[in-house]
Design a protein around this motif. Structure first.
Motif, mmCIF file in Angstrom:
data_model
loop_
_atom_site.group_PDB
_atom_site.id
_atom_site.type_symbol
_atom_site.label_atom_id
_atom_site.label_comp_id
_atom_site.label_asym_id
_atom_site.label_seq_id
_atom_site.Cartn_x
_atom_site.Cartn_y
_atom_site.Cartn_z
ATOM 1 N N ARG A 25 0.844 -1.197 0.000
ATOM 2 C CA ARG A 25 0.000 0.000 0.000
ATOM 3 C C ARG A 25 0.879 1.246 0.000
ATOM 4 N NH1 ARG A 25 -5.179 1.046 2.700
ATOM 5 N NH2 ARG A 25 -5.077 -1.090 3.432
ATOM 6 N N ASP A 26 0.437 2.247 -0.753
ATOM 7 C CA ASP A 26 1.138 3.531 -0.742
ATOM 8 C C ASP A 26 0.128 4.652 -0.575
ATOM 9 O OD1 ASP A 26 0.394 4.898 -3.413
ATOM 10 O OD2 ASP A 26 1.124 2.971 -4.139
ATOM 11 N N ASN A 27 0.617 5.806 -0.161
ATOM 12 C CA ASN A 27 -0.244 6.990 -0.071
ATOM 13 C C ASN A 27 0.176 7.990 -1.145
ATOM 14 O OD1 ASN A 27 2.151 7.912 1.043
ATOM 15 N ND2 ASN A 27 1.184 8.983 2.744
ATOM 16 N N GLY A 28 0.438 7.450 -2.337
ATOM 17 C CA GLY A 28 0.897 8.269 -3.463
ATOM 18 C C GLY A 28 -0.234 8.878 -4.263
ATOM 19 N N THR A 29 -0.020 8.959 -5.559
ATOM 20 C CA THR A 29 -0.925 9.667 -6.446
ATOM 21 C C THR A 29 -2.215 8.912 -6.751
ATOM 22 O OG1 THR A 29 0.289 8.739 -8.321
ATOM 23 C CG2 THR A 29 0.907 10.959 -7.599
ATOM 24 N N GLY A 30 -2.208 7.603 -6.543
ATOM 25 C CA GLY A 30 -3.379 6.812 -6.904
ATOM 26 C C GLY A 30 -3.449 6.629 -8.405
ATOM 27 N N ILE A 31 -4.362 5.778 -8.850
ATOM 28 C CA ILE A 31 -4.539 5.484 -10.271
ATOM 29 C C ILE A 31 -5.905 6.000 -10.686
ATOM 30 C CG2 ILE A 31 -4.623 3.665 -12.024
ATOM 31 C CD1 ILE A 31 -3.037 1.898 -10.000
ATOM 32 N N PRO A 32 -5.976 6.785 -11.766
ATOM 33 C CA PRO A 32 -7.287 7.261 -12.226
ATOM 34 C C PRO A 32 -8.229 6.091 -12.518
ATOM 35 C CG PRO A 32 -5.503 8.360 -13.415
ATOM 36 C CD PRO A 32 -4.880 7.255 -12.605
ATOM 37 N N GLN A 33 -9.481 6.193 -12.071
ATOM 38 C CA GLN A 33 -10.458 5.124 -12.286
ATOM 39 C C GLN A 33 -10.636 4.801 -13.769
ATOM 40 O OE1 GLN A 33 -11.980 2.988 -10.182
ATOM 41 N NE2 GLN A 33 -10.694 3.924 -8.625
ATOM 42 N N SER A 34 -10.413 5.793 -14.621
ATOM 43 C CA SER A 34 -10.597 5.577 -16.058
ATOM 44 C C SER A 34 -9.594 4.589 -16.642
ATOM 45 C CB SER A 34 -10.487 6.914 -16.806
ATOM 46 O OG SER A 34 -9.211 7.501 -16.576
ATOM 47 N N VAL A 35 -8.484 4.323 -15.951
ATOM 48 C CA VAL A 35 -7.477 3.412 -16.490
ATOM 49 C C VAL A 35 -7.260 2.147 -15.653
ATOM 50 C CG1 VAL A 35 -6.239 5.253 -17.690
ATOM 51 C CG2 VAL A 35 -5.498 4.573 -15.418
ATOM 52 N N VAL A 36 -7.940 2.027 -14.512
ATOM 53 C CA VAL A 36 -7.725 0.876 -13.628
ATOM 54 C C VAL A 36 -7.923 -0.441 -14.367
ATOM 55 C CG1 VAL A 36 -8.614 -0.348 -11.596
ATOM 56 C CG2 VAL A 36 -8.180 2.096 -11.477
ATOM 57 N N GLU A 37 -8.917 -0.523 -15.234
ATOM 58 C CA GLU A 37 -9.188 -1.778 -15.951
ATOM 59 C C GLU A 37 -8.077 -2.143 -16.935
ATOM 60 O OE1 GLU A 37 -13.030 -1.622 -17.773
ATOM 61 O OE2 GLU A 37 -14.045 -1.225 -15.872
ATOM 62 N N LYS A 38 -7.235 -1.189 -17.311
ATOM 63 C CA LYS A 38 -6.202 -1.423 -18.316
ATOM 64 C C LYS A 38 -4.838 -1.738 -17.730
ATOM 65 C CE LYS A 38 -8.353 2.058 -21.266
ATOM 66 N NZ LYS A 38 -8.150 3.379 -21.863
ATOM 67 N N ILE A 39 -4.642 -1.562 -16.428
ATOM 68 C CA ILE A 39 -3.283 -1.605 -15.877
ATOM 69 C C ILE A 39 -2.589 -2.959 -16.002
ATOM 70 C CG2 ILE A 39 -3.603 0.351 -14.324
ATOM 71 C CD1 ILE A 39 -3.887 -1.694 -12.026
ATOM 72 N N PHE A 40 -3.345 -4.043 -16.151
ATOM 73 C CA PHE A 40 -2.711 -5.352 -16.281
ATOM 74 C C PHE A 40 -2.502 -5.750 -17.746
ATOM 75 C CE2 PHE A 40 -4.887 -5.818 -12.037
ATOM 76 C CZ PHE A 40 -3.725 -5.789 -11.290
ATOM 77 N N GLN A 41 -2.822 -4.864 -18.673
ATOM 78 C CA GLN A 41 -2.624 -5.138 -20.097
ATOM 79 C C GLN A 41 -1.167 -4.882 -20.471
ATOM 80 O OE1 GLN A 41 -5.344 -2.686 -22.304
ATOM 81 N NE2 GLN A 41 -7.154 -3.670 -21.452
ATOM 82 N N PRO A 42 -0.593 -5.748 -21.328
ATOM 83 C CA PRO A 42 0.794 -5.519 -21.753
ATOM 84 C C PRO A 42 0.946 -4.159 -22.438
ATOM 85 C CG PRO A 42 0.032 -7.675 -22.458
ATOM 86 C CD PRO A 42 -1.168 -6.952 -21.904
ATOM 87 N N PHE A 43 2.039 -3.487 -22.149
ATOM 88 C CA PHE A 43 2.447 -2.214 -22.742
ATOM 89 C C PHE A 43 1.622 -1.019 -22.298
ATOM 90 C CE2 PHE A 43 3.693 -5.530 -25.816
ATOM 91 C CZ PHE A 43 5.064 -5.446 -25.629
ATOM 92 N N PHE A 44 0.702 -1.211 -21.357
ATOM 93 C CA PHE A 44 -0.036 -0.065 -20.831
ATOM 94 C C PHE A 44 0.725 0.474 -19.635
ATOM 95 C CE2 PHE A 44 -2.947 2.137 -18.049
ATOM 96 C CZ PHE A 44 -3.567 2.996 -18.940
ATOM 97 N N THR A 45 0.951 1.775 -19.597
ATOM 98 C CA THR A 45 1.632 2.389 -18.463
ATOM 99 C C THR A 45 1.018 3.748 -18.166
ATOM 100 O OG1 THR A 45 3.763 3.064 -17.526
ATOM 101 C CG2 THR A 45 3.468 3.425 -19.892
ATOM 102 N N THR A 46 1.031 4.107 -16.908
ATOM 103 C CA THR A 46 0.574 5.446 -16.510
ATOM 104 C C THR A 46 1.777 6.358 -16.289
ATOM 105 O OG1 THR A 46 0.562 4.808 -14.170
ATOM 106 C CG2 THR A 46 -1.514 4.568 -15.388
ATOM 107 N N LYS A 47 2.973 5.784 -16.399
ATOM 108 C CA LYS A 47 4.194 6.567 -16.173
ATOM 109 C C LYS A 47 4.520 7.408 -17.401
ATOM 110 C CE LYS A 47 6.164 3.263 -12.939
ATOM 111 N NZ LYS A 47 7.158 2.201 -12.758
ATOM 112 N N PRO A 48 5.270 8.491 -17.191
ATOM 113 C CA PRO A 48 5.681 9.318 -18.331
ATOM 114 C C PRO A 48 6.559 8.529 -19.299
ATOM 115 C CG PRO A 48 6.116 10.447 -16.241
ATOM 116 C CD PRO A 48 5.706 9.045 -15.914
ATOM 117 N N THR A 49 6.592 8.976 -20.556
ATOM 118 C CA THR A 49 7.395 8.326 -21.587
ATOM 119 C C THR A 49 8.833 8.163 -21.112
ATOM 120 O OG1 THR A 49 5.987 9.315 -23.267
ATOM 121 C CG2 THR A 49 8.127 8.483 -23.997
#
Length: 184
Positions: free
Chosen positions: A117-141
């Motif tokens: 668990r972290d108290n960081g930025t969190g993940i936008p709900q709009s992308v939660v369903e995609k986070i386990f897909q290959p090549f999907f990242t929320t990190k900057p390029t």
């Protein structure tokens, strides 16, 4: 790509009796010191709460270690991002806990739950369903390949017959739970 990545693994594919608490502690410290080595200004509190009653369980220790390391590194990334925003009175914190849930429909020995668990930025709900897909990242390029969570998901679900769950709230933090069945 998955075939190439699996080919590059050095693991024996052999499950070994492993102390989950020691594995989590080792990778938490490894991740923290890795962040400190890359960025001397990086600082975050980390907390552990390990269930002392956990017995060793059969896992692929190198693979599970990769999952834990990836999730902890992601947690440190999230708290570092939130800290960089300059929010007043913010204390970046990452917590790793283990527990044994004796009730389970899947295994007679219950389930080991590893929570990161972290108290960081969190993940936008709009992308939660995609986070386990290959090549999907929320990190900057240039800061993420989009393979970490995809591989983590496969290692936990296919390699260990477990589950990888996420709970997140944007702006408040994220919790990943690795749930592993225990066989006696």
């Amino acid at each position: 790509v998955k075939g190439m990545l699996q080919h590059s693994r050095s693991g024996s594919g052999q499950k070994d009796l492993t102390d989950i608490n020691a594995l989590c502690d080792e990778y938490l410290r490894l991740a923290y010191h890795g962040w400190r080595a890359k960025d001397h200004t990086f600082n975050a509190a980390f907390k552990t709460e390990f269930d002392a009653s956990l017995k060793k369980i059969e896992v692929l220790p190198q693979d599970l270690g990769r999952v834990i390391l990836n999730l902890i590194n992601n947690a440190f990334f999230a708290v570092n991002e939130r800290n960089a925003s300059g929010e007043a009175n913010y204390q970046p914190t990452v917590s790793v806990t283990t527990s044994l849930s004796p009730l389970s429909g899947r295994s007679v020995g219950g389930e080991v739950i590893i929570s990161i668990r972290d108290n960081g930025t969190g993940i936008p709900q709009s992308v939660v369903e995609k986070i386990f897909q290959p090549f999907f990242t929320t990190k900057p390029t240039g800061q993420g390949t989009g393979l970490g969570l995809s591989l983590a998901y496969d290692i936990v679900t296919k390699g260990h017959g477990g589950e990888l769950k996420v709970e997140t709230k944007e702006g408040e933090g994220t919790e990943f739970k690795i749930i592993l069945p225990v066989t006696i």
